[in-house]
Design a protein around this motif. Structure first.
Motif, PDB file in Angstrom:
ATOM      1  N   THR A  35      -7.144 -14.926  35.967  1.00 58.45           N
ATOM      2  CA  THR A  35      -6.061 -13.961  35.750  1.00 58.45           C
ATOM      3  C   THR A  35      -6.684 -12.568  35.651  1.00 58.45           C
ATOM      4  O   THR A  35      -7.559 -12.340  34.813  1.00 58.45           O
ATOM      5  CB  THR A  35      -5.292 -14.298  34.459  1.00 58.45           C
ATOM      6  OG1 THR A  35      -4.829 -15.651  34.542  1.00 58.45           O
ATOM      7  CG2 THR A  35      -4.096 -13.373  34.280  1.00 58.45           C
ATOM      8  N   LYS A  36      -6.241 -11.652  36.509  1.00 65.75           N
ATOM      9  CA  LYS A  36      -6.920 -10.360  36.642  1.00 65.75           C
ATOM     10  C   LYS A  36      -6.263  -9.256  35.813  1.00 65.75           C
ATOM     11  O   LYS A  36      -5.054  -9.273  35.586  1.00 65.75           O
ATOM     12  CB  LYS A  36      -6.948  -9.929  38.114  1.00 65.75           C
ATOM     13  CG  LYS A  36      -7.663 -10.910  39.021  1.00 65.75           C
ATOM     14  CD  LYS A  36      -9.088 -11.178  38.557  1.00 65.75           C
ATOM     15  CE  LYS A  36      -9.799 -12.154  39.485  1.00 65.75           C
ATOM     16  NZ  LYS A  36     -10.972 -12.750  38.844  1.00 65.75           N
ATOM     17  N   LYS A  37      -7.093  -8.314  35.393  1.00 62.70           N
ATOM     18  CA  LYS A  37      -6.596  -7.120  34.704  1.00 62.70           C
ATOM     19  C   LYS A  37      -6.634  -5.949  35.674  1.00 62.70           C
ATOM     20  O   LYS A  37      -7.709  -5.517  36.090  1.00 62.70           O
ATOM     21  CB  LYS A  37      -7.448  -6.812  33.468  1.00 62.70           C
ATOM     22  CG  LYS A  37      -6.929  -5.613  32.693  1.00 62.70           C
ATOM     23  CD  LYS A  37      -7.815  -5.273  31.505  1.00 62.70           C
ATOM     24  CE  LYS A  37      -7.544  -6.170  30.314  1.00 62.70           C
ATOM     25  NZ  LYS A  37      -8.244  -5.700  29.088  1.00 62.70           N
ATOM     26  N   GLY A  38      -5.446  -5.502  36.068  1.00 63.56           N
ATOM     27  CA  GLY A  38      -5.360  -4.348  36.947  1.00 63.56           C
ATOM     28  C   GLY A  38      -5.011  -3.114  36.129  1.00 63.56           C
ATOM     29  O   GLY A  38      -5.879  -2.411  35.614  1.00 63.56           O
ATOM     30  N   GLU A  43       2.448  -2.760  35.391  1.00 68.65           N
ATOM     31  CA  GLU A  43       2.885  -2.118  36.631  1.00 68.65           C
ATOM     32  C   GLU A  43       2.423  -2.814  37.906  1.00 68.65           C
ATOM     33  O   GLU A  43       2.991  -2.583  38.959  1.00 68.65           O
ATOM     34  CB  GLU A  43       2.397  -0.661  36.667  1.00 68.65           C
ATOM     35  CG  GLU A  43       3.085   0.198  35.620  1.00 68.65           C
ATOM     36  CD  GLU A  43       2.584   1.633  35.619  1.00 68.65           C
ATOM     37  OE1 GLU A  43       1.631   1.926  36.369  1.00 68.65           O
ATOM     38  OE2 GLU A  43       3.126   2.438  34.854  1.00 68.65           O
ATOM     39  N   CYS A  44       1.392  -3.659  37.834  1.00 68.58           N
ATOM     40  CA  CYS A  44       0.792  -4.144  39.091  1.00 68.58           C
ATOM     41  C   CYS A  44       0.987  -5.635  39.355  1.00 68.58           C
ATOM     42  O   CYS A  44       0.902  -6.061  40.500  1.00 68.58           O
ATOM     43  CB  CYS A  44      -0.693  -3.824  39.114  1.00 68.58           C
ATOM     44  SG  CYS A  44      -1.698  -4.856  38.002  1.00 68.58           S
ATOM     45  N   GLY A  45       1.216  -6.426  38.330  1.00 64.52           N
ATOM     46  CA  GLY A  45       1.420  -7.863  38.516  1.00 64.52           C
ATOM     47  C   GLY A  45       0.151  -8.684  38.676  1.00 64.52           C
ATOM     48  O   GLY A  45       0.226  -9.903  38.848  1.00 64.52           O
ATOM     49  N   ALA A  46      -1.017  -8.046  38.624  1.00 67.80           N
ATOM     50  CA  ALA A  46      -2.271  -8.793  38.817  1.00 67.80           C
ATOM     51  C   ALA A  46      -2.465  -9.867  37.754  1.00 67.80           C
ATOM     52  O   ALA A  46      -3.170 -10.846  37.975  1.00 67.80           O
ATOM     53  CB  ALA A  46      -3.463  -7.830  38.809  1.00 67.80           C
ATOM     54  N   CYS A  47      -1.844  -9.679  36.605  1.00 67.02           N
ATOM     55  CA  CYS A  47      -2.046 -10.582  35.467  1.00 67.02           C
ATOM     56  C   CYS A  47      -0.945 -11.631  35.344  1.00 67.02           C
ATOM     57  O   CYS A  47      -0.824 -12.270  34.302  1.00 67.02           O
ATOM     58  CB  CYS A  47      -2.093  -9.756  34.184  1.00 67.02           C
ATOM     59  SG  CYS A  47      -0.514  -8.918  33.864  1.00 67.02           S
ATOM     60  N   VAL A  56       5.506 -13.956  33.779  1.00 61.78           N
ATOM     61  CA  VAL A  56       5.324 -12.835  32.855  1.00 61.78           C
ATOM     62  C   VAL A  56       4.064 -12.069  33.250  1.00 61.78           C
ATOM     63  O   VAL A  56       3.158 -12.621  33.871  1.00 61.78           O
ATOM     64  CB  VAL A  56       5.195 -13.283  31.369  1.00 61.78           C
ATOM     65  CG1 VAL A  56       6.471 -13.914  30.860  1.00 61.78           C
ATOM     66  CG2 VAL A  56       3.993 -14.220  31.178  1.00 61.78           C
ATOM     67  N   ASN A  57       4.047 -10.811  32.845  1.00 61.08           N
ATOM     68  CA  ASN A  57       2.815 -10.031  32.930  1.00 61.08           C
ATOM     69  C   ASN A  57       2.035 -10.282  31.646  1.00 61.08           C
ATOM     70  O   ASN A  57       2.465  -9.868  30.561  1.00 61.08           O
ATOM     71  CB  ASN A  57       3.122  -8.540  33.080  1.00 61.08           C
ATOM     72  CG  ASN A  57       3.723  -8.197  34.423  1.00 61.08           C
ATOM     73  OD1 ASN A  57       3.431  -8.844  35.419  1.00 61.08           O
ATOM     74  ND2 ASN A  57       4.564  -7.191  34.463  1.00 61.08           N
ATOM     75  N   ALA A  58       0.895 -10.941  31.769  1.00 66.44           N
ATOM     76  CA  ALA A  58       0.146 -11.340  30.571  1.00 66.44           C
ATOM     77  C   ALA A  58      -0.333 -10.144  29.760  1.00 66.44           C
ATOM     78  O   ALA A  58      -0.555 -10.258  28.553  1.00 66.44           O
ATOM     79  CB  ALA A  58      -1.051 -12.214  30.978  1.00 66.44           C
TER      80      ALA A  58
HETATM   81 FE1  FES Z   1      -1.092  -4.822  35.798  1.00 69.73          FE
HETATM   82 FE2  FES Z   1      -0.705  -6.621  33.845  1.00 69.73          FE
HETATM   83  S1  FES Z   1      -2.587  -5.874  34.563  1.00 69.73           S
HETATM   84  S2  FES Z   1       0.783  -5.748  35.179  1.00 69.73           S
END
Ligand code: FES
Ligand code: FES
Length: 160
Positions: A35-38, A43-47, A56-58
């Motif tokens: 699970t990535k931290k953007g 705002e980005c959905g990477a998580c 959910v956005n973690a």
């Molecule tokens: Fe971008 Fe969570 S790290 S929405």
């Protein structure tokens, strides 16, 4: 604080700080770094992960709210060596370049398909729009999600 949560079918008794996010719990405390931290601000959905089956956005979820909850991350998607249909579709459709957004895209796609928001390409794109891709692999991502939706849901609710 003490909480109990199930992550990828494994039950965890966790000792957490009150300000810890689900994203930092996964990455820093449990070393589930798929699970990535953007942006770290929703705002980005990477998580993106699934919390009791919902996307959910973690980075926006406090770990303190997770007592008794079920979380699924990218690490829990494959069954042994058998990839989930969405994972396989991302490979088949070359739906990534750098890959940083990919685990979030895949988890979001799993949720999107389960929600039934893949009836056509416009709907699919709208309901995946919370997941950004800096490499702009959107055409391939849409094609992968549509193909996986067809495989998982068949002709009725899959994308056309
Ligand atoms: Fe971008 Fe969570 S790290 S929405
Ligand atoms: Fe690079 Fe999406 S593949 S950000």
């Amino acid at each position: 604080m003490q909480i109990q949560a199930t992550i990828n079918e494994v039950s965890y008794a966790l000792d957490i700080g009150s300000g810890l996010t689900l994203l930092d719990l996964l990455r820093e405390q449990l070393q589930l770094t798929g699970t990535k931290k953007g942006c770290n601000r929703g705002e980005c959905g990477a998580c993106t992960v699934l919390l009791d089956g919902r996307r959910v956005n973690a980075c926006l979820v406090l770990a303190a709210t997770l007592d008794g909850k079920h979380i699924q991350t990218i690490e829990g998607l494959a069954e042994g060596t058998k990839l989930h249909p969405v994972q396989q579709a991302f490979i088949d459709h070359d739906a990534f370049q750098c890959g940083f957004c990919t685990s979030g895209q895949i988890m979001s796609a799993v949720g999107c398909i389960a929600e039934g928001h893949t009836r056509d390409n416009a709907e699919l794109r709208e309901w995946m729009s919370g997941n950004l891709c800096r490499c702009s692999a959107y055409p391939q991502i849409s094609a992968a999600v549509a193909a996986a939706a067809l495989q998982i849901k068949g002709g009725k609710n899959g994308a056309v």
